[in-house]
Design an enzyme around this catalytic site. Structure first.
Site, short mmCIF file in Angstrom:
data_model
loop_
_atom_site.label_atom_id
_atom_site.label_comp_id
_atom_site.label_asym_id
_atom_site.label_seq_id
_atom_site.Cartn_x
_atom_site.Cartn_y
_atom_site.Cartn_z
CG LEU A 28 39.06 26.34 45.24
CD1 LEU A 28 38.49 27.70 45.61
CD2 LEU A 28 37.95 25.38 44.86
N GLY A 82 50.21 32.85 39.05
CA GLY A 82 51.59 33.26 39.11
C GLY A 82 52.11 33.49 40.52
CE LYS A 128 46.67 35.09 44.04
NZ LYS A 128 46.35 36.14 43.05
CE1 TYR A 150 34.51 27.59 45.85
CE2 TYR A 150 32.51 27.26 47.14
CZ TYR A 150 33.39 26.83 46.16
OH TYR A 150 33.15 25.67 45.48
CG ASP A 201 47.35 39.54 34.09
OD1 ASP A 201 47.59 39.43 32.87
OD2 ASP A 201 47.53 38.61 34.90
CG ASN A 203 43.15 37.11 35.74
OD1 ASN A 203 43.32 36.08 36.38
ND2 ASN A 203 44.15 37.93 35.44
#
Length: 590
Positions: A24, A28, A47, A103, A148, A153
């Site tokens: 997908l 980082g 992930k 998902y 972040d 994001n």
């Protein structure tokens, strides 16, 4: 092959349970995969930690693995929050952790959405900001700082009503920290944690993370959403950091009512920034339900942005003014839901007493019908600015149509059509637009006087974003028809190849030569002649067939190019899959 990454991709089973379907994206810390949970029979996102070289693996393995565990722990603590992407589990496979996440089908991140469709309307940006602020506040109350917050994001996805960007999710707690617990901060002592153009100045100078720093990053994100670039965007990371610390943000030109909120959040002094509660109140005042028969969120009409893309000088095409790059909206355009759909309400009734359905500006004497191909003559120097004068091309071919009527939205009144038509057209055309390379939605809304003449409905157009579409779209294409240009090729189209210059649309139920998988873009300096020799390799790199389940020992990447994307300057290439031996493919391919 990166050290520490998976030895294979599609088809690999993780922890004896999760079948990898295709990648997908990445960030980082590693790759994110779409996977099938064989136990619960559902799709999840996984992930994967990736070490890009052996030296990094040796030096940072412990830190990066710990960061993955911390991300899972912090996000899982917020798993019931409606604006945080749910984390289901963290597991280890072959010595490395994998994070099992929700998902989110149909999601796009805020960065990509703005890059694809231009800046958002201030009220829509405020709505997104409220959701992200709610997620941040929930984390802060648990002592978790995100550290972040940035457009990449923030995911926007369809909600339960079908609104394409109605659901807002804050993701990636990979560098979040919970200072009150005394947990280890798994980062290099010499490294700045965060993204340079979105980092609070106190963090850039070595200060401790605080909730106020997250709010500064939120301010940068809202600025990006409404302006199309970050407030401290510069040519390098070092220049961005310098600007964050020592320079004022660029003046906001499109922020309207959102401007004062953003300005306050970007205060250099953390103590001068509004609290989360104050920011929430300010954003809520921009997103206010209006009373009336059709109560719904309204935008501040005095703060509508000029949706911007880099302008280019117009040139002639079929005696009409065209542009290579478009800027969306204008004085007669109103953005609804920030989704890149605009409607025109212009002009007066016909002098002879017969009202034109969409006003004198649009100029049509009759209502649009399904499948009508249209030519759009924009009044200014740029397409998608103002109200286009439309002409119907019955042939859908003689004059290279700009787009086609693909759907209608009925309304009980002209007022309802004005309030809901644009957003509804965005929804109705979303699936088709997702299958094409370079198109935009455009809603043509009837005037008050022309409401009955328009059949009490808004016409939903799909227009080429940077040039004509060169023919019918979607279900209006007839099987067996030769493609006049790649602009009408769609994802999952099955193609019969007659020669290296001729391709025809065929049914995927029978035999075919190639199938369209997606699109990529070549550099501005690549000529069309060069593209025809380079495009196969570009597609193999950017849209590899193996990511779609095709066995690389049997299938290979193919491509199609045409003059249209080179005339418009977009340089889009259609990427396909075909058999290495040149044989035909069948209807039961992946």
């Amino acid at each position: 092959m990166p050290s520490g990454s998976s030895t294979s991709g599609v088809g690999r089973v993780i922890a004896g349970r999760y079948l990898l379907l295709h990648r997908l994206g990445g960030g980082g810390m590693g790759h994110v995969w779409l996977a099938h949970d064989q136990r619960l029979v559902c799709e999840v996102a996984l992930k994967e930690i990736v070490f890009r070289d052996p030296a990094e693996a040796d030096h940072e393995r412990e830190a990066r693995v710990a960061r993955a565990r911390a991300e899972a722990r912090h996000a899982a603590g917020l798993r019931d929050h409606p604006h945080v992407a749910t984390v289901h589990d963290v597991l280890e496979h072959e010595g490395l952790p994998w994070i099992v996440m929700e998902y989110v089908a149909g999601a796009v991140d805020l960065r990509d959405l703005v890059e694809q469709r231009g800046p958002l309307a201030p009220a829509e940006c405020a709505r997104i900001g409220l959701a992200v602020l709610d997620a941040l506040t929930a984390g802060h109350q648990r002592g978790v700082l995100h550290r972040d917050v940035k457009p990449a994001n923030i995911l926007l996805a369809p909600d339960r009503t079908g609104a394409p960007y109605g659901r807002v999710l804050l993701t990636d707690y990979g560098i979040s920290v919970q200072p009150s617990t005394g947990e280890t901060r798994w980062t290099m002592a010499s490294a700045l944690v965060g993204t340079s153009g979105y980092l609070a100045p106190e963090r850039a100078t070595g200060g401790a993370p605080t909730p106020a720093a997250d709010l500064f990053s939120l301010g940068c994100t809202l600025y990006f959403g409404v302006e199309g670039q970050g407030p401290f965007a510069r040519a390098s990371h070092l220049a961005e950091l310098t600007a964050v610390v020592a320079e004022e943000p660029r003046p906001a030109l499109r922020a309207g009512a959102l401007g004062p909120v953003v300005h306050a959040l970007l205060a250099k002094d953390p103590a001068a920034r509004p609290s989360a509660a104050e920011a929430e109140a300010a954003l809520s005042r921009i997103v206010v339900p209006q009373a009336g028969a059709y109560s719904r969120t309204q935008t501040d009409l005095g703060s509508q942005p000029q949706w911007a893309a880099p302008p280019a000088a117009p040139g002639p095409r079929h005696a009409r003014r065209r542009v290579l790059h478009s800027a969306l909206a204008g004085l007669l355009g109103l953005a609804l839901a920030g989704g890149g759909v605009w409607y025109a309400v212009a002009g007066q009734d016909d002098e002879e007493g017969s009202p034109r359905p969409y006003g004198e500006g649009v100029g049509l004497a009759r209502a649009l019908e399904g499948g009508d191909c249209v030519l759009a003559d924009w009044p200014g120097a740029a397409a998608f600015q103002g109200t286009p004068r439309l002409t119907v091309d019955p042939s859908c071919a003689d004059q290279a149509p700009d787009g086609q009527v693909m759907a209608f939205v009925k309304a009980a009144s002209a007022e309802q059509a004005r309030a809901e038509g644009a957003a509804r057209c965005e929804e109705r055309t979303q699936e088709l637009r997702g299958r094409l390379a370079d198109v935009r939605a455009f809603a043509v809304v009837p005037t008050e006087a022309g409401f009955e003449a328009a059949g009490r409905r808004t016409a939903c157009l799909v227009l080429g974003a940077h040039g004509p579409v060169y023919g019918p779209l979607g279900g209006y294409r007839e099987p067996g028809t030769a493609f006049a240009d790649t602009a009408t090729m769609q994802r999952r189209d099955c193609v019969d190849v007659r020669s290296n210059r001729e391709a025809r649309l065929v049914s995927c139920a029978g035999a075919y030569d190639e199938q369209v998988l997606g699109f990529t873009r070549l550099g501005e300096d690549v000529t069309l002649t060069e593209a025809r020799t380079e495009s196969d390799a570009a597609c193999a790199r950017e849209v590899p067939p193996r990511d779609f389940g095709f066995d690389p020992s049997v299938y290979t990447a193919g491509s199609w190019t045409s003059q249209g994307p080179w005339k418009s300057g977009t340089h889009f290439v259609v990427c396909t899959v075909r058999k290495q031996n040149g044989g035909t493919m069948e209807g039961d391919e992946p």
